[in-house]
Design a protein around this motif. Structure first.
Motif, PDB file in Angstrom:
ATOM      1  N   ILE A   7      23.302  -6.096  55.046  1.00  0.00           N
ATOM      2  CA  ILE A   7      22.514  -6.985  54.310  1.00  0.00           C
ATOM      3  C   ILE A   7      23.770  -7.914  53.469  1.00  0.00           C
ATOM      4  CG2 ILE A   7      24.216  -4.955  53.288  1.00  0.00           C
ATOM      5  CD1 ILE A   7      21.714  -4.079  51.615  1.00  0.00           C
ATOM      6  N   ALA A   8      24.560  -7.988  53.525  1.00  0.00           N
ATOM      7  CA  ALA A   8      25.658  -9.081  52.874  1.00  0.00           C
ATOM      8  C   ALA A   8      25.062 -10.470  53.448  1.00  0.00           C
ATOM      9  CB  ALA A   8      26.953  -9.028  53.061  1.00  0.00           C
ATOM     10  N   GLU A   9      24.664 -10.160  55.139  1.00  0.00           N
ATOM     11  CA  GLU A   9      24.700 -11.682  55.779  1.00  0.00           C
ATOM     12  C   GLU A   9      23.137 -12.277  55.372  1.00  0.00           C
ATOM     13  OE1 GLU A   9      24.900 -15.459  57.752  1.00  0.00           O
ATOM     14  OE2 GLU A   9      26.483 -13.584  56.919  1.00  0.00           O
ATOM     15  N   VAL A  10      22.402 -10.846  55.385  1.00  0.00           N
ATOM     16  CA  VAL A  10      20.675 -10.902  54.522  1.00  0.00           C
ATOM     17  C   VAL A  10      20.878 -11.818  53.791  1.00  0.00           C
ATOM     18  CG1 VAL A  10      18.678 -10.180  54.252  1.00  0.00           C
ATOM     19  CG2 VAL A  10      19.872  -8.871  56.672  1.00  0.00           C
ATOM     20  N   ALA A  11      21.806 -10.997  52.588  1.00  0.00           N
ATOM     21  CA  ALA A  11      21.793 -10.944  51.627  1.00  0.00           C
ATOM     22  C   ALA A  11      21.618 -12.988  51.632  1.00  0.00           C
ATOM     23  CB  ALA A  11      22.416 -10.464  50.262  1.00  0.00           C
ATOM     24  N   SER A  14      18.760 -14.683  53.113  1.00  0.00           N
ATOM     25  CA  SER A  14      17.869 -14.855  52.263  1.00  0.00           C
ATOM     26  C   SER A  14      17.930 -15.645  50.715  1.00  0.00           C
ATOM     27  CB  SER A  14      17.362 -13.994  52.161  1.00  0.00           C
ATOM     28  OG  SER A  14      18.176 -12.565  51.966  1.00  0.00           O
ATOM     29  N   GLY A  15      18.861 -15.493  49.742  1.00  0.00           N
ATOM     30  CA  GLY A  15      19.288 -16.084  48.838  1.00  0.00           C
ATOM     31  C   GLY A  15      19.272 -14.941  47.759  1.00  0.00           C
ATOM     32  N   LEU A  16      18.835 -13.665  48.805  1.00  0.00           N
ATOM     33  CA  LEU A  16      18.298 -11.722  47.440  1.00  0.00           C
ATOM     34  C   LEU A  16      19.329 -11.488  47.412  1.00  0.00           C
ATOM     35  CD1 LEU A  16      14.730 -12.009  49.661  1.00  0.00           C
ATOM     36  CD2 LEU A  16      15.007 -12.669  46.770  1.00  0.00           C
ATOM     37  N   PRO A  17      19.602 -10.689  45.991  1.00  0.00           N
ATOM     38  CA  PRO A  17      20.148  -9.342  46.088  1.00  0.00           C
ATOM     39  C   PRO A  17      20.007  -8.376  46.914  1.00  0.00           C
ATOM     40  CG  PRO A  17      19.264  -9.955  43.991  1.00  0.00           C
ATOM     41  CD  PRO A  17      18.634 -11.167  45.386  1.00  0.00           C
ATOM     42  N   ALA A  18      21.211  -8.051  47.339  1.00  0.00           N
ATOM     43  CA  ALA A  18      21.289  -6.672  48.373  1.00  0.00           C
ATOM     44  C   ALA A  18      20.035  -6.041  47.554  1.00  0.00           C
ATOM     45  CB  ALA A  18      22.699  -6.287  48.421  1.00  0.00           C
ATOM     46  N   SER A  19      20.852  -5.792  46.795  1.00  0.00           N
ATOM     47  CA  SER A  19      19.597  -4.556  45.200  1.00  0.00           C
ATOM     48  C   SER A  19      17.855  -4.827  45.574  1.00  0.00           C
ATOM     49  CB  SER A  19      19.877  -5.093  44.180  1.00  0.00           C
ATOM     50  OG  SER A  19      19.324  -6.151  43.433  1.00  0.00           O
ATOM     51  N   GLY A  34      20.012   0.884  61.328  1.00  0.00           N
ATOM     52  CA  GLY A  34      21.367   1.731  60.946  1.00  0.00           C
ATOM     53  C   GLY A  34      21.944   0.844  60.211  1.00  0.00           C
ATOM     54  N   ARG A  35      23.050   1.281  60.610  1.00  0.00           N
ATOM     55  CA  ARG A  35      24.011   1.497  59.620  1.00  0.00           C
ATOM     56  C   ARG A  35      25.539   1.090  60.260  1.00  0.00           C
ATOM     57  NH1 ARG A  35      23.513   2.427  54.467  1.00  0.00           N
ATOM     58  NH2 ARG A  35      21.616   3.846  52.875  1.00  0.00           N
ATOM     59  N   ARG A  36      26.320   0.353  59.652  1.00  0.00           N
ATOM     60  CA  ARG A  36      27.166   0.087  59.897  1.00  0.00           C
ATOM     61  C   ARG A  36      28.433   0.513  58.888  1.00  0.00           C
ATOM     62  NH1 ARG A  36      28.587  -5.825  61.476  1.00  0.00           N
ATOM     63  NH2 ARG A  36      26.899  -4.808  63.211  1.00  0.00           N
ATOM     64  N   GLY A  37      29.082   1.464  58.614  1.00  0.00           N
ATOM     65  CA  GLY A  37      29.698   2.367  57.992  1.00  0.00           C
ATOM     66  C   GLY A  37      28.745   2.102  56.643  1.00  0.00           C
ATOM     67  N   LEU A  38      29.014   1.975  55.881  1.00  0.00           N
ATOM     68  CA  LEU A  38      28.230   2.328  54.705  1.00  0.00           C
ATOM     69  C   LEU A  38      27.273   0.980  54.371  1.00  0.00           C
ATOM     70  CD1 LEU A  38      30.663   3.235  51.276  1.00  0.00           C
ATOM     71  CD2 LEU A  38      28.985   4.883  52.747  1.00  0.00           C
ATOM     72  N   ARG A  39      27.357  -0.443  55.219  1.00  0.00           N
ATOM     73  CA  ARG A  39      26.314  -1.103  54.744  1.00  0.00           C
ATOM     74  C   ARG A  39      24.995  -1.356  56.392  1.00  0.00           C
ATOM     75  NH1 ARG A  39      29.243  -6.834  54.459  1.00  0.00           N
ATOM     76  NH2 ARG A  39      30.360  -6.095  52.517  1.00  0.00           N
ATOM     77  N   ARG A  40      23.659  -1.454  55.487  1.00  0.00           N
ATOM     78  CA  ARG A  40      23.026  -1.219  56.815  1.00  0.00           C
ATOM     79  C   ARG A  40      22.443  -2.698  57.210  1.00  0.00           C
ATOM     80  NH1 ARG A  40      20.967   0.226  51.899  1.00  0.00           N
ATOM     81  NH2 ARG A  40      19.323   2.011  51.288  1.00  0.00           N
ATOM     82  N   SER A  44      17.713  -9.609  63.199  1.00  0.00           N
ATOM     83  CA  SER A  44      17.522 -10.751  62.454  1.00  0.00           C
ATOM     84  C   SER A  44      16.075 -11.202  61.906  1.00  0.00           C
ATOM     85  CB  SER A  44      17.991 -12.342  63.241  1.00  0.00           C
ATOM     86  OG  SER A  44      17.909 -12.482  64.494  1.00  0.00           O
ATOM     87  N   SER A  45      14.948 -10.564  62.350  1.00  0.00           N
ATOM     88  CA  SER A  45      13.649 -10.953  61.809  1.00  0.00           C
ATOM     89  C   SER A  45      13.081 -11.044  60.878  1.00  0.00           C
ATOM     90  CB  SER A  45      12.661 -10.563  63.551  1.00  0.00           C
ATOM     91  OG  SER A  45      12.825  -9.340  63.369  1.00  0.00           O
TER      92      SER A  45
END
Length: 143
Positions: A7-11, A14-19, A34-40, A44-45
């Motif tokens: 999710i951090a890389e997507v944010a 994309s320029g969008l906040p994780a929220s 899925g998840r890696r630890g607590l991160r969604r 990449s699509s």
């Protein structure tokens, strides 16, 4: 095989906040894989989906209208909906241009008072009748 990104890389990409990403997932606009630890984690699509959502939002579509574009087989764009939105934008452009022209006239008007200017009076009457409403749709979150 496509890349999986958190999710951090997507944010970041994309320029969008994780929220906002979590909100879009909650609304069914995007899906995590899925998840890696607590991160969604996302395929990449998702970046292309987010670009389509951003384009739709910029054009004035509601999130509900945008959500209707996504099917299990991928995005399906309704051409009639696009034409209707283009017509709506044309109407808003004409209205905004009339307001702009009225404001420019009022700024340059030689009348002793703006309230003595017929063109400014027409603009006030239109505003008083609610004809100058903001073209953005109200209600719901606008992330």
């Amino acid at each position: 095989m496509t890349e999986t990104i958190d999710i951090a890389e997507v944010a970041k990409r994309s320029g969008l906040p994780a929220s906002t990403l979590r909100y879009y997932e909650e609304k069914g606009l995007i899906q995590s894989t899925g998840r890696r630890g607590l991160r969604r984690l996302f395929d990449s699509s998702v970046l292309q989906h987010l670009a389509l959502i951003s384009l739709g939002r910029f054009a004035g579509f509601s999130l509900e209208e945008i959500a209707a574009l996504f099917t299990p087989d991928g995005p399906k764009i309704d051409r009639d909906l696009l034409l209707a939105k283009a017509d709506e934008l044309d109407n808003n452009i004409q209205r905004i241009m009339a307001i702009r022209d009225g404001l420019r006239h009022a700024a340059e008007c030689r009348a002793p008072s703006h309230f003595e200017c017929p063109k400014f009076q027409r603009l006030l009457r239109a505003a008083g009748k609610g004809k100058l409403k903001n073209p953005r749709k109200s209600g719901g979150k606008t992330r």
